[in-house]
Design an enzyme around this catalytic site. Structure first.
Site, PDB file in Angstrom:
ATOM      1  CE1 TYR A 160      -4.448   0.385  -0.251  1.00 39.51           C
ATOM      2  CE2 TYR A 160      -3.972   2.306   1.093  1.00 39.51           C
ATOM      3  CZ  TYR A 160      -4.817   1.602   0.279  1.00 39.51           C
ATOM      4  OH  TYR A 160      -6.050   2.120  -0.022  1.00 39.51           O
ATOM      5  CE  LYS A 167      -7.235   5.925   0.515  1.00 33.62           C
ATOM      6  NZ  LYS A 167      -8.176   6.769  -0.259  1.00 33.62           N
TER       7      LYS A 167
END
Ligand code: NAD
Length: 262
Positions: A160, A167
């Site tokens: 990720y 995020k």
């Protein structure tokens, strides 16, 4: 009477029928909201969006270009929207991008430019669109803003990488925007969704494994659906959530509470 009857909502981030934003749009439409959409300018995505919007019966639906990495596009989006609508009640930010090479390999290799690009499109854009939307929210006497996040912020999810940092910025922005805009009755929340097979998710290695893990180990022992996320978004846009702001709302069948699994 639908939960969102009489509300006007802007949906950003429908790429195709699998997009989380499309699940939200369908749920909003079912609950009586009037919708507008934005798209980043790619003709293929615009064609998909136009075809999908045509399946929603009802009023004229504004579709406006907005590449969220461009401040000019953001300004033009709200100028176009103001020409159609006198106010805005809800804004759905379901947009993310990171260069593919920043979602592969070792985290330590993430580049300065790759990380900044991911933050610019996936996180700062929330700031930009909310600021541009302020006059329309003020005209509505308040509003509800929501974005989409993933629990790769507090837990490490392999590959990720740059998106995890973007995020984290998005979730912090949610709290700061909520604190800043609360006195104007504007609520800002983010939905932390479980893994779904979408265009954006196809860039993240291991999405199928993440779904298998959720089905096997999440407290509710199943995967999340686009429709379920749509229903959480309806709640956040509705008066029923009027006491909730600055929150990361987990819609992940409880996966976020799981530590060690057997
Ligand atoms: P998606 O590919 O359908 O949606 C991503 C959207 O971002 C697309 O519509 C794309 O056009 C848009 N976008 C990218 N760059 C843009 C730019 N510069 N300007 C404007 N729009 C741009 O995939 P999705 O999974 O529905 O993603 C929506 C949101 O949900 C993202 O924030 C994603 O990180 C988040 N999310 C996804 C999952 C998942 O497993 N799919 C889980 C949690 C959170």
């Amino acid at each position: 009477m639908g939960l969102l009857e009489g509300k006007k909502a802007l949906i950003m981030g429908v790429a195709n029928r699998r997009s989380i934003a499309w699940g939200i749009a369908q749920a909003f439409h079912r609950e009586g909201a009037e919708l507008a959409f934005s798209h980043p300018g790619d003709p293929r995505l615009l064609e998909n969006l136009t075809e999908l919007v045509a399946t929603l019966p009802g009023r004229e639906t504004p579709i406006v270009k907005c590449d969220v990495s461009s401040d000019e596009d953001i300004a033009a989006l709200f100028e176009a929207l103001r020409a159609k609508w006198d106010r805005l009640d809800a804004l759905v930010h379901s947009v993310a991008f990171a260069p593919i090479e920043e979602l592969r390999g070792r985290f330590v290799q993430v580049s300065r430019k790759g990380l900044l690009d991911a933050i610019s499109v996936s996180a700062y854009s929330l700031h930009g669109v909310v600021r541009a939307a302020l006059p329309m929210f003020e005209a509505a006497g308040g509003g509800s803003v929501m974005s989409m996040t993933f629990n790769a912020v507090e837990r490490v999810v392999p590959s990720y990488n740059a998106m995890a940092v973007a995020k984290a910025v998005l979730e912090a922005e949610t709290r700061y925007l909520a604190a800043d805009l609360g006195p104007q009755n504007i609520r800002v929340n983010t939905i932390s969704a479980g893994p779904l097979k979408t265009l954006a998710a196809s860039a993240v290695k291991g999405i199928s494994r993440a779904r298998d893990l959720m089905e096997a180990k999440a407290p509710l022992r199943r995967n999340i659906t686009q429709e379920e996320i749509g229903n959480v978004a309806v709640f956040l846009a509705s008066e029923w959530s009027r006491a909730i702001t600055g929150a990361t709302v987990y819609a992940d069948n409880g996966m976020n509470i799981v530590g060690v699994t057997d």
